[in-house]
Enzyme design. Structure first.
Site, PDB file in Angstrom:
ATOM      1  N   GLU A  48       0.854  -1.182   0.000  1.00 39.71           N
ATOM      2  CA  GLU A  48       0.000   0.000   0.000  1.00 39.71           C
ATOM      3  C   GLU A  48       0.895   1.239   0.000  1.00 39.71           C
ATOM      4  O   GLU A  48       1.987   1.222   0.591  1.00 39.71           O
ATOM      5  CB  GLU A  48      -0.895  -0.019   1.246  1.00 39.71           C
ATOM      6  CG  GLU A  48      -1.568   1.274   1.620  1.00 39.71           C
ATOM      7  CD  GLU A  48      -2.556   1.762   0.578  1.00 39.71           C
ATOM      8  OE1 GLU A  48      -2.630   2.992   0.385  1.00 39.71           O
ATOM      9  OE2 GLU A  48      -3.243   0.917  -0.034  1.00 39.71           O
TER      10      GLU A  48
ATOM     11  N   ASP B 248       5.313   2.366  -3.344  1.00 37.32           N
ATOM     12  CA  ASP B 248       4.729   3.149  -4.424  1.00 37.32           C
ATOM     13  C   ASP B 248       4.314   2.174  -5.516  1.00 37.32           C
ATOM     14  O   ASP B 248       5.163   1.662  -6.255  1.00 37.32           O
ATOM     15  CB  ASP B 248       5.747   4.159  -4.955  1.00 37.32           C
ATOM     16  CG  ASP B 248       5.185   5.000  -6.095  1.00 37.32           C
ATOM     17  OD1 ASP B 248       4.014   4.807  -6.477  1.00 37.32           O
ATOM     18  OD2 ASP B 248       5.930   5.858  -6.623  1.00 37.32           O
TER      19      ASP B 248
ATOM     20  N   CYS C 297     -14.053  -0.229  -8.476  1.00 35.89           N
ATOM     21  CA  CYS C 297     -15.199   0.682  -8.525  1.00 35.89           C
ATOM     22  C   CYS C 297     -15.320   1.351  -9.888  1.00 35.89           C
ATOM     23  O   CYS C 297     -16.125   2.267 -10.056  1.00 35.89           O
ATOM     24  CB  CYS C 297     -15.105   1.738  -7.431  1.00 35.89           C
ATOM     25  SG  CYS C 297     -13.690   2.850  -7.627  1.00 35.89           S
TER      26      CYS C 297
END
Length: 297
Positions: free
Chosen positions: A178, A207, A254
């Protein structure tokens, strides 16, 4: 009124990029995303002071947090980028998902519609049961499993903690990657709070636009991916194609457009097995999708 107190002067423009209101289990957090030097302008500082006073005085918002963060152009286009400062209250808020409670830093991602997202997660559980029940060490109480679960774009370890709670004893190690350091720091505590103490918890601040070349070169039993709406970075897609580290991927998104692009890019290495949609964002063009992918032999 509070509205009059925080009204911006007519000449003000370009200071705020987002105002994000985050609702947790019993708390509310307001995140102000502003651009660089604009955060020091008198108009912005006056606005921030008035907003803080209005929220702090509201009896029904006693646990509210007001957080300020700065951002430049960000490829992932997130509304709560890492960094910033806490103006009022704490730096995290409690939230529940998958039957577990999590402590979420203000600059870490969390699902904006937990109720609808729980429905999506519940639809994926039988898929994973079918995949994991054959694990050599699944449920073995007298041995330590060697199976690895990798959580990409892990946030505070939410999805991997939920999966580990579903399948106790299956995974001996859980690795997370993360970019938000505060989320990585909070992940072990979230696992402990959920009573997940068996696996080795190993989370890293990376990253994911430019990850280490070898970060996916070890074998895993399952990889769960939940990138921001920009989708998987080219470097992550390349690593998955090169190493094919797990027989099964659970890819949650999403953004149907970026996910479709990624599925097409991953097609030489992984084929789509199942998918499910949830309308977590009613009256918007956004959907939440979970797709199960299987490695090609």
């Amino acid at each position: 009124s509070a509205t009059d107190a925080i009204a911006a002067p007519p000449e003000a423009s370009g200071v705020l990029k987002y105002i994000t209101i985050r609702s947790g289990s019993d708390a509310l957090m307001v995140v102000l995303t502003v651009h660089g030097p604009a955060r020091e302008t008198p108009a912005y500082l006056e606005f921030r002071t008035a907003l803080s006073a209005a929220l702090a005085a509201a009896a029904n918002l006693a646990d509210v947090r007001v957080v300020e963060t700065a951002t430049e152009a960000i490829e992932a286009e997130v509304s709560n980028p890492p960094g910033g400062q806490v103006v009022l209250g704490a730096d995290s808020f409690p939230a529940s998902l998958g039957g577990l409670e999590f402590d979420v830093p203000y600059d870490a991602f969390f699902q904006p519609n937990p109720v609808a997202f729980d429905g999506l997660l519940n639809a994926t559980r039988p898929w994973l049961e079918a995949e994991l029940n054959g694990g050599a060490s699944a449920g073995a109480e007298d041995s330590v499993s060697s199976e690895v679960l990798i959580d990409l774009y892990s946030g505070a370890g939410v999805l991997s903690a939920i999966i580990a709670s579903w399948f106790p004893g299956v995974f001996g190690r859980i690795r997370g990657y993360e970019s938000t350091a505060s989320a990585v720091e909070r992940a072990p505590a979230n696992f402990a709070a959920a009573g997940i103490t068996g696996p080795e918890i190993d989370f890293h601040t990376v990253d994911l636009l430019q990850p280490p070349e070898d970060f996916l070169n070890a074998a895993a039993r399952l990889i769960v991916l939940a990138p921001p709406r920009a989708g998987l970075s080219p470097a992550v897609r390349a690593a998955l194609l090169q190493h094919r580290p797990a027989p099964v991927l659970l890819y949650i998104s999403c953004n149907p457009s970026s996910q479709l692009r990624d599925l097409e890019e991953l097609a030489p290495a992984y084929t789509v097995e199942r998918g499910v949609l949830a309308d977590c964002f009613p009256h918007t063009p956004h959907l939440e999708q979970a797709v199960l992918l299987r490695r090609r032999d």
